[in-house]
Design a protein around this motif. Structure first.
Motif, mmCIF file in Angstrom:
data_model
loop_
_atom_site.group_PDB
_atom_site.id
_atom_site.type_symbol
_atom_site.label_atom_id
_atom_site.label_comp_id
_atom_site.label_asym_id
_atom_site.label_seq_id
_atom_site.Cartn_x
_atom_site.Cartn_y
_atom_site.Cartn_z
ATOM 1 N N ALA A 94 1.285 -1.091 0.224
ATOM 2 C CA ALA A 94 0.001 0.377 0.366
ATOM 3 C C ALA A 94 0.737 1.297 -0.322
ATOM 4 N N LEU A 95 0.639 2.511 -1.198
ATOM 5 C CA LEU A 95 1.371 3.701 -0.592
ATOM 6 C C LEU A 95 0.368 4.645 -0.376
ATOM 7 N N SER A 96 0.738 5.052 0.052
ATOM 8 C CA SER A 96 -0.789 6.414 1.608
ATOM 9 C C SER A 96 0.570 6.922 0.989
ATOM 10 N N VAL A 97 -0.182 9.036 0.199
ATOM 11 C CA VAL A 97 0.794 9.988 -0.055
ATOM 12 C C VAL A 97 -0.062 11.014 0.263
ATOM 13 N N ARG A 98 1.097 11.341 1.004
ATOM 14 C CA ARG A 98 0.396 13.181 2.561
ATOM 15 C C ARG A 98 0.607 14.343 1.416
ATOM 16 N N PHE A 99 -0.874 14.265 1.009
ATOM 17 C CA PHE A 99 -0.547 15.884 0.154
ATOM 18 C C PHE A 99 -1.170 17.255 0.390
ATOM 19 N N GLY A 100 -1.037 18.031 -0.228
ATOM 20 C CA GLY A 100 -2.055 19.549 0.106
ATOM 21 C C GLY A 100 -2.105 19.787 -1.355
ATOM 22 N N SER A 151 -3.272 15.548 -9.236
ATOM 23 C CA SER A 151 -3.298 14.462 -9.626
ATOM 24 C C SER A 151 -1.288 14.706 -9.213
ATOM 25 N N HIS A 152 -0.715 13.505 -9.719
ATOM 26 C CA HIS A 152 0.543 13.300 -9.203
ATOM 27 C C HIS A 152 1.031 11.742 -10.620
ATOM 28 N N LEU A 153 1.969 12.040 -11.103
ATOM 29 C CA LEU A 153 1.626 10.783 -11.722
ATOM 30 C C LEU A 153 2.784 9.651 -10.942
ATOM 31 N N LEU A 154 2.371 8.207 -11.303
ATOM 32 C CA LEU A 154 2.958 7.704 -10.805
ATOM 33 C C LEU A 154 4.234 6.641 -10.872
ATOM 34 N N GLY A 176 10.816 2.415 -12.398
ATOM 35 C CA GLY A 176 10.652 2.566 -14.353
ATOM 36 C C GLY A 176 9.699 2.884 -14.367
ATOM 37 N N VAL A 177 8.248 1.910 -14.747
ATOM 38 C CA VAL A 177 7.193 1.273 -14.685
ATOM 39 C C VAL A 177 6.386 2.167 -14.808
ATOM 40 N N ASP A 178 5.742 2.736 -15.611
ATOM 41 C CA ASP A 178 4.032 3.685 -15.385
ATOM 42 C C ASP A 178 3.665 3.152 -14.155
ATOM 43 N N SER A 179 3.006 3.670 -13.683
ATOM 44 C CA SER A 179 2.008 2.633 -13.067
ATOM 45 C C SER A 179 0.894 4.020 -12.372
ATOM 46 N N GLY A 180 0.038 4.236 -13.457
ATOM 47 C CA GLY A 180 -1.102 5.489 -13.727
ATOM 48 C C GLY A 180 -0.785 6.345 -12.223
ATOM 49 N N ALA A 181 -1.738 6.686 -11.792
ATOM 50 C CA ALA A 181 -1.549 8.433 -11.495
ATOM 51 C C ALA A 181 -2.327 8.482 -9.368
ATOM 52 N N VAL A 182 -1.555 8.778 -9.415
ATOM 53 C CA VAL A 182 -2.202 9.178 -7.315
ATOM 54 C C VAL A 182 -3.159 10.197 -7.666
ATOM 55 N N GLU A 183 -4.440 9.985 -7.039
ATOM 56 C CA GLU A 183 -5.470 11.319 -7.804
ATOM 57 C C GLU A 183 -5.430 12.356 -6.135
ATOM 58 N N THR A 208 -2.786 4.211 -2.929
ATOM 59 C CA THR A 208 -3.241 2.969 -4.460
ATOM 60 C C THR A 208 -2.124 2.067 -3.468
ATOM 61 N N THR A 209 -2.104 0.747 -4.362
ATOM 62 C CA THR A 209 -1.526 -0.009 -3.868
ATOM 63 C C THR A 209 0.010 -0.166 -5.392
ATOM 64 N N ILE A 210 0.964 -0.436 -4.592
ATOM 65 C CA ILE A 210 2.227 -1.000 -5.579
ATOM 66 C C ILE A 210 2.670 -1.881 -5.657
ATOM 67 N N ALA A 211 3.383 -2.495 -6.623
ATOM 68 C CA ALA A 211 4.071 -3.538 -7.123
ATOM 69 C C ALA A 211 5.497 -3.530 -6.455
ATOM 70 N N LEU A 212 5.870 -4.333 -5.790
ATOM 71 C CA LEU A 212 7.297 -3.639 -5.337
ATOM 72 C C LEU A 212 8.157 -5.402 -5.028
ATOM 73 N N ARG A 213 9.799 -5.046 -5.346
ATOM 74 C CA ARG A 213 10.519 -5.674 -5.912
ATOM 75 C C ARG A 213 11.262 -6.232 -4.310
ATOM 76 N N GLU A 214 11.811 -7.406 -4.107
ATOM 77 C CA GLU A 214 12.577 -7.875 -2.268
ATOM 78 C C GLU A 214 13.738 -6.533 -2.488
ATOM 79 N N GLY A 215 13.899 -5.711 -1.508
ATOM 80 C CA GLY A 215 15.017 -4.965 -1.332
ATOM 81 C C GLY A 215 14.430 -3.643 -1.793
ATOM 82 N N TRP A 216 15.994 -3.146 -2.496
ATOM 83 C CA TRP A 216 14.976 -1.378 -2.186
ATOM 84 C C TRP A 216 13.998 -1.338 -3.549
ATOM 85 N N ASN A 217 13.537 -0.716 -4.112
ATOM 86 C CA ASN A 217 12.880 0.121 -5.179
ATOM 87 C C ASN A 217 13.239 1.919 -5.316
ATOM 88 N N THR A 218 12.653 2.671 -6.111
ATOM 89 C CA THR A 218 12.447 3.306 -6.132
ATOM 90 C C THR A 218 11.155 4.027 -6.520
#
Length: 454
Positions: free
Chosen positions: A378-384, A398-401, A405-412, A426-436
């Motif tokens: 789960a990705l939670s974005v704290r925004f104003g 919105s921000h593009l997500l 390096g893979v296009d994962s839609g947008a956060v509204e 929103t939800t995102i797919a992460l690999r084990e270890g470090w991610n961007t």
């Protein structure tokens, strides 16, 4: 496979790189949601200690159901079998057997010729909780008390509870907490040399960690000591009153066994960090699973407060600090990689700063996040968002997500007004270890305070 292994002593290597979210001077990793499927053993099983014997995991816990200790086994750390027999049917002659309920936090380890159990019970002579020793040839028990008195019993300091063991270089050590909160005294976690089988102390106690944070309440307890492969040390502990939601798990790190230990800025596991799905998480232990991945096992209160059930979650490591799978990990936007945007002072933002002016097509904020294991998070974005439309009316943004390096839609983002921070998820797919995780210019002009990854 070398027989019986104390859980924490097989902790995997710790990554030594820079992650602002867990820096000791910044926001610590705080877990939430690691146990979305509930407890792995939904019965009273507080203060779990886990050892492995030839592929079977044996867990022992504080008294329950009229037993001095409880015992369960598993092959995978997920499916558990509870055993009716009391692993410690009799206490040492020094201990008060009745009324029951005073036998706490057993610790079991391989002593070279069998198994040793360290347990807490009520000392008849001092009327304090103190630590005794019992031995068994097998992990199923029964463990039989040894010695004419308790192993550790500093009566003037409130007694002793919550023994743990650590071994390196052929030397056995016992960790314990003086139970000063019982009687208006301070509490400390101690380290003390012992014989290989843990039946004798061979050195003086050394204070490792005391109570000095507001969240710790009146005590620190339940130590788990791990030596990292880089030579450093990780000390997990619990704090505050076990009976309420404020009970939590913290940690500290050191370069030497005897310290000094430096605490993380915030606890590792709390009721709030689990979003209330686990209450009062503590009494933790660490074990390597059959897949080679480390797990953290701990207790938490049931919703009706009738039991402290057993929970388990994947455990990873970043910057020498523990990361729990599914945990809420907070990353400040101003500490991330900021491109063509502005870090500004911001009212009510975490840490008092946020990132604004993501106004250009190439404006973005890129976060480096760590996952204990691969999968959906789960990705939670704290925004104003104070954007207005062409007519001057409040408008969404919105921000593009992008993830790795893979296009994962947008956060509204709905309209909130500037400096009125809310969360969008929103939800995102992460690999084990470090991610961007990158948030880039989308519709209109939202600002970023932080992202949390669970």
């Amino acid at each position: 496979m070398w027989g019986i292994r104390r859980a924490g002593q097989r902790l995997a290597s710790v990554v030594l790189s820079v992650l602002s979210a867990v820096a000791l001077c910044g926001t610590a990793i705080v877990p939430a949601g690691a146990t979305a499927h509930g407890p792995v053993l939904d019965r009273d099983f507080p203060d779990p200690d886990v050892v492995e014997v030839d592929g079977t995991y044996h867990a022992y816990a504080t008294n329950s159901g009229g037993r001095n200790t409880t015992h369960a086994t598993s092959r995978d750390l997920t499916h558990w079998t509870f055993h009716d027999a009391d692993a410690l049917p009799e206490l040492g002659s020094w201990a008060v057997a009745e009324p029951r309920g005073r036998v706490w936090a057993p610790e079991v380890f391989d002593n070279g010729t069998g198994l040793t159990m360290l347990y807490t019970a009520r000392d008849r002579a001092s009327d304090r909780q103190c630590i005794g020793v019992a031995l068994s040839a097998t992990p199923d028990g029964p463990f039989r008390p040894t010695g004419d008195g308790p192993l550790i019993c500093p009566a003037a300091e409130g007694g002793a509870i919550d023994a743990a063991s650590h071994s390196e270089g052929g030397q056995r050590y016992v960790l314990w907490k003086n139970d000063g909160n019982c009687c208006g005294r301070d509490t400390w976690i101690h380290l003390q040399r012992a014989s290989r089988d843990g039946t004798r102390l061979t050195g003086e106690p050394i204070r490792l960690l005391g109570r000095d944070r507001d969240w710790e309440g009146d005590l620190v307890e339940a130590p788990t000591l791990v030596k990292r492969r880089d030579g450093g040390y990780l000390l997990l502990y619990s704090a505050h009153s076990y009976a309420g939601d404020a009970y939590a798990t913290g940690y500290a790190v050191a370069d030497r066994l005897t310290g000094p230990y430096t605490k993380a800025a915030a606890p590792l596991m709390t009721t709030a960090s689990f979003d209330g799905t686990v209450r009062g998480p503590g009494g933790q232990d660490v074990v390597t699973g059959p897949d080679g991945r480390d797990r953290i096992l701990f207790h938490g209160w049931s919703a009706d407060r009738t039991r402290r059930a057993l929970y388990a979650a994947d455990l990873g490591y970043a910057d020498g600090h523990p990361v729990v799978r599914g945990s809420r990990v907070s990353h400040q936007a101003e500490d991330a990689q900021v491109h063509r945007a502005v870090v500004r002072e911001a009212d009510r933002a975490r840490g008092g700063r946020a990132v604004g002016h993501l106004d250009h097509p190439d404006s973005h904020v890129e976060f480096r996040v760590f996952a204990a294991s691969a999968g959906r998070h789960a990705l939670s974005v704290r925004f104003g968002n104070g954007s207005l439309d062409g007519s001057g009316a409040p408008a969404s943004a919105s921000h593009l997500l992008t993830v790795n390096g893979v296009d994962s839609g947008a956060v509204e983002y709905p309209h909130t007004g500037w400096d009125h921070w809310q969360e969008a998820g929103t939800t995102i797919a992460l690999r084990e270890g470090w991610n961007t995780v990158r948030l880039s210019k989308g519709e209109r002009y939202a600002e970023l305070d932080a992202v949390d990854v669970a």
